[in-house]
Enzyme design. Structure first.
Site, PDB file in Angstrom:
ATOM      1  N   MET A  30     -52.050 -37.995  -0.468  1.00 51.93           N
ATOM      2  CA  MET A  30     -52.191 -38.084   0.999  1.00 51.93           C
ATOM      3  C   MET A  30     -53.623 -38.422   1.370  1.00 51.93           C
ATOM      4  O   MET A  30     -54.495 -38.373   0.529  1.00 51.93           O
ATOM      5  CB  MET A  30     -51.783 -36.740   1.596  1.00 51.93           C
ATOM      6  CG  MET A  30     -50.326 -36.547   1.438  1.00 51.93           C
ATOM      7  SD  MET A  30     -49.393 -37.793   2.296  1.00 51.93           S
ATOM      8  CE  MET A  30     -47.889 -37.730   1.425  1.00 51.93           C
ATOM      9  N   CYS A  31     -53.840 -38.810   2.582  1.00 49.57           N
ATOM     10  CA  CYS A  31     -55.120 -39.466   2.828  1.00 49.57           C
ATOM     11  C   CYS A  31     -55.543 -39.522   4.280  1.00 49.57           C
ATOM     12  O   CYS A  31     -54.813 -39.114   5.164  1.00 49.57           O
ATOM     13  CB  CYS A  31     -55.003 -40.909   2.349  1.00 49.57           C
ATOM     14  SG  CYS A  31     -54.215 -41.051   0.754  1.00 49.57           S
TER      15      CYS A  31
END
Lengths: 226, 441, 292
Positions: C1-2
């Site tokens: 995730m980012c």
């Protein structure tokens, strides 16, 4: 009292507001420079009025109890999530999952709300003066979602007993959600909600949506709804 | 059936229970929903053994020489970590799935041994908070009963991403168990089948989980340890992501973990065995340099002190028991045979939690059936069981020369099968060979 | 995730501060993605720019020697372990040459784009590459929390998808393994197990078959399964699209001077005049684009 988030730490501000001196008459607070912070005013539990001047991040006023919170700006994901009582008023737009799993109180959004507005709602009243995004009122159990604008796809998917009132266009309804008759009692109930929150609208111009109750007991003939 | 000739050849692919299930599907047109965990045999802790003491390793005396069992949960970020006297906790099981007497008994037993219980997909009951010394409060996708007061009353908060019986599935409670009290707590109409969401309503993904955990800490003044629970799917990555999202404790539930109700296909065919998942999770923590800094609790098929000891040897900080705790309460006890029969089952085979007609009064909301479970007596049974697990754990730890159960290590173990050797990364007994890891013999 | 960020300048007012503005956004998204970071800055040039990453053994002198064998004239801009080769020589000539040189990795190429990416905390990565000194017309950036693949430079975003094009992603695809195998058959090469690299490969493959970016992203909604918010950078602007379930966040802030996009509003809170900006969220399943 003014609280400035460029001068004070977010956790300190939250702690202060969550543990208000109950003997104090100081109940009006203004928070400046929120700068998109997360969890601002989460977990409040005393009667007070807080005005946030600017845009906030996720979970603003999360699990709110007894406080009146006004945001003069936009809010991120999950504003007033799991709110228990009292009011939260967003003057700008709201992001996803506004009022998620709210148990009580009223959430008013002057602008638009994004996807999943009122997801899993459990008694909260949500009034959106603008439009709502897709999957709004998903698995909504109880409470009222009132939309003055339009609703995107899959409104009320898998809804339980919550009531949806929409004045504008609904792009599509979700599984087990159908249009219901706006009886005189429904018009009166909706008008009461609008009046109580000082929103100028004619309840008779709204349509009502709710559960068809076909998913209440597992039946293979309803397989299309799953 | 009793006069079926013995020479008849059955089908491996279509044994009697499969034939019965296919015909049931043909009649009812819906998947089979049931309780408890995977029934089929999978590689598990039975496939590992301890080496014990020898000429090179010396054991500790049974009674005089101490063997410490306490463990601290949540000292990474929480202001008030929890000190457990034993490394065995009671897993999350809801009020709704279990009756009030059952929850009360679990609390009494756990408290008597200085350990914690966990709420489930229904919220916190007053009885449970009262009878549990340490109570872990779950935050689930459904958010049934969630409220800030209970959040603050809890000793720890467990964010549930998934559980071993159904990684990717939400809670399920059939209408027959949604009585007035359960319905009120969950804000549902009485008597309907509860469908729970499988994703959280206000976050998806570890990047947003981090923000959610932050909110929970802000609401509780950073006091409570935050646990993140995952079902055994991609344990290596899930553990890393839980750490990055800011968890104090990771709870890993293997495929043998139970549930009150879900589809049989989910229970039997999704999730990997606890044995393999545990090793992955420990590897992940070690690579992040977080082993022992972020605690790991493992569950899913823990039955005896031997299982506890092996889990600790593989690197867990503690274990959690669900099905075993229910069995200590009387689940599948050889009592009330007529009532088992009425459900179409028998003691030792029963998985009918979903019916709400639990013959021993554990997984039911029916007042008459609940009378069969006395909270005080049942609480004593849970305490006895936990005490036995602890004594067994200490026995094995001492035999391997440990004065603290957390000093058990993988090198104390050997595997009895190639699968277990590969999954646990422990040599096949009598050899130096770890499949996939070295080419030694 | 980012965390994903992007900023497109509508006029020249903030061209010189582009790098500074993006730095503020990246720093703010570091907690969402602490493992690695990368950015693509677009600054139009008359020449082609090829950004490469040096892997330890090869040094600048050897690189120059290797390049001189095929390219007559070029300039090198070195920042940390990345080198931007500036030359009039066209991709048909330069790309095969770069492939033949051991110890380097092509990060991106075009007449405007420069891509820098590396493992490490985003705050350190942007410092390392001196992002705050960059100027240009638009830029996109990414902070990574690795989900199922390793933390390596090759696993970092942005991914180059073609001349002057790149991709950043927040989310998690679910059919990337099958899709990767199909794309390999079409001649696309992969250097990591990363799901985003597959999406980048899908976009390259489609663009090489003469489909427009908009059509590519639209058919991507069907072909790419999972959760995502994508920002694709192009020579003249950028595009953003969210999958139809739209669980991964995205916020847009638009003023008369710029359009900014980020995973959280927090990343944009410091942008000039942002409190007067029109702030909205892209709707699921719709391709939005600016500049192109």
């Amino acid at each position: 009292m003014n609280l400035d988030l460029t001068k004070k730490n977010l956790s300190d501000v939250n702690y202060f507001l969550q543990h208000l001196d109950k003997k104090s008459n100081e109940r009006d607070f203004v928070i400046k420079n929120p700068l998109g912070s997360h969890a601002l005013c989460a977990g409040l539990q005393d009667e007070m009025s807080v005005t946030i001047k600017g845009h906030v991040g996720y979970y603003c006023a999360g699990m709110n109890k007894n406080a009146h919170v006004t945001v003069e700006g936009n809010v991120g994901t999950g504003v007033a999530e799991n709110m228990m009582s009292s009011t939260v008023h967003v003057k700008g737009n709201a992001s996803q999952s506004a009022g998620a799993s709210g148990n009580g109180g009223t959430l008013i959004i002057d602008g638009d709300a994004s996807s999943r507005c009122g997801i899993s709602m459990k008694g909260i009243d949500i009034i959106v003066k603008g439009s709502v995004g897709h999957m709004s009122a998903f698995m909504a159990q109880s409470g009222n979602l009132v939309i003055l604008g339009d609703a995107d796809e899959y409104l009320g998917d898998s809804i339980y007993e919550a009531k949806i009132y929409c004045m504008g266009k609904v792009k599509s309804l979700g599984a087990d959600c159908v249009e219901k008759e706006m009886k005189k009692s429904d018009i009166a109930a909706l008008q009461a909600i609008l009046d109580k929150n000082k929103i100028k609208a004619d309840a008779s111009k709204f349509k009502r949506y709710g559960s068809e109750r076909k998913l209440y007991h597992f039946k293979i003939d309803n397989v299309g709804n799953y | 059936m009793s006069d079926t000739p013995k020479y008849l050849k059955g089908f491996s692919t279509f044994p009697l229970d499969t034939i019965n299930e296919i015909q049931r599907s043909a009649r009812e047109g819906i998947y089979q929903i049931r309780g408890l965990g995977a029934k089929r045999k999978v590689p598990n802790f039975d496939d590992l053994v301890f080496l014990g003491a020898s000429a090179s390793r010396y054991p500790l005396e049974g009674y005089r020489e101490k063997c410490n069992t306490s463990v601290i949960m949540g000292d990474r970020f929480a202001k008030k970590p929890i000190k457990l006297d034993i490394p065995i906790t009671i897993a999350g099981m809801s009020f709704g799935a279990l009756g009030a007497n059952a929850k009360d008994a679990l609390g009494r037993g756990a408290s008597a041994m200085g350990t914690s219980t966990t709420t489930g997909d229904g919220g916190m009951t007053q009885e449970e908070r009262k009878s549990s010394k340490y109570l872990v409060y779950q935050l689930l996708p459904s958010r049934y009963g969630m409220n800030p007061d209970d959040l603050r009353k809890a000793d720890a908060i467990e964010v549930v991403v998934g559980q071993g019986a159904k990684p990717g599935g939400g809670g399920m409670l059939l209408g027959q168990k949604i009585n007035e009290r359960v319905a009120r707590m969950r804000n549902l109409p009485q008597g309907i089948d509860q469908r729970s969401a499988c994703r959280h309503p206000d976050w998806t993904g570890p990047d947003d989980l981090e923000i959610k955990i932050h909110e929970l800490r802000e609401i509780t003044n950073w006091e409570k340890p935050i646990y993140v629970k995952v079902g055994a799917a991609r344990a290596y990555y899930d553990t890393a992501l839980a750490v990055k999202a800011g968890a104090d404790v990771v709870v890993l539930d293997g495929m043998q973990g139970g549930t009150a109700a879900t589809q049989d296909v989910f229970i039997e065919h999704v999730g990997i065995p606890t044995l393999g998942a545990l090793r992955e999770a420990v590897d992940s923590l070690k690579e992040l340099n977080m082993h022992r800094k972020v605690q790991l609790i493992v569950s899913g098929g823990i039955r005896s002190g031997a299982d506890v000891a092996k889990a600790l040897a593989m690197g867990a900080d503690a274990v959690s028991i669900g099905s075993a705790a229910m069995i200590a309460l009387n689940c599948n006890a050889d009592l009330y045979p007529e009532d088992y029969k009425k459900l179409g089952t028998a003691a030792g085979y029963c998985h009918h939690c979903h019916t709400g007609r639990c013959p021993v009064g554990v997984a039911t909301q029916d007042a008459e059936l609940e009378k069969r479970l006395d909270p005080e007596l049942a609480g004593k049974r849970v305490k006895n069981y936990l005490a036995t697990l602890t004594l067994e754990l200490q026995t094995l730890a001492r035999a391997n020369g440990k004065s603290d159960v957390r000093n058990l290590e993988p090198e104390d173990l050997a595997a009895l099968t190639v699968e277990a050797a590969a999954m646990a990364r422990v040599p096949l007994a009598g050899t130096n060979w770890i499949p996939g890891h070295n080419n030694q013999y | 995730m980012c965390g994903i960020v992007g900023i497109y300048l509508k006029n020249k007012k903030y061209n010189k501060q582009l790098g500074k503005l993006l730095t503020g956004m990246m720093n703010n998204m570091a907690s969402r993605g602490p493992d690695s970071a990368g950015f693509a800055v677009y600054n139009k040039s008359n020449n082609f720019k090829y950004t490469i990453c040096l892997h330890g053994s090869l040094n600048s002198k050897d690189l120059q020697k290797n390049l001189k064998t095929k390219i007559k004239s070029f300039k090198l801009k070195t920042i940390s372990d990345h080198v931007v080769i500036i030359t009039a020589a066209k991709p048909e000539k330069v790309l095969p040459l770069l492939k033949s040189i051991a110890g380097i990795e092509l990060v991106g190429y075009g007449k405007s784009i420069e891509i820098f990416k590396q493992v490490g905390n985003p705050k350190d990565v942007v410092k390392k590459f001196a992002l705050d000194k960059f100027s240009g017309s638009h830029a996109i950036g990414h902070t990574r929390m690795a989900t199922e693949s390793a933390i390596t430079t090759n696993g970092s975003h942005p991914y180059s998808t073609g001349e002057d094009e790149c991709l950043v992603h927040n989310g998690s695809l679910s059919n990337h393994n099958n899709l990767r195998r199909t794309l390999i058959k079409n001649g696309i090469e992969f250097k990591s197990q990363n799901d985003t690299e597959v999406a980048a490969g899908y976009i390259s493959d489609s663009l090489m078959n003469k489909k427009s970016l908009k059509d590519t992203l639209t058919s991507g909604l069907k072909d790419l399964d999972g959760f995502y918010t994508f920002i694709t950078g192009t020579r003249d602007g950028f595009a953003v699209v969210r999958d139809e379930i739209a669980c991964k966040p995205a916020v847009i802030a638009e003023t008369k001077d710029y359009v900014a996009i980020a995973s959280e509003f927090q990343a944009m809170a410091h942008l000039p005049d942002v409190n007067k900006a029109n702030i909205y969220e892209p709707k699921p399943g719709v391709v939005y684009s600016w500049g192109s």
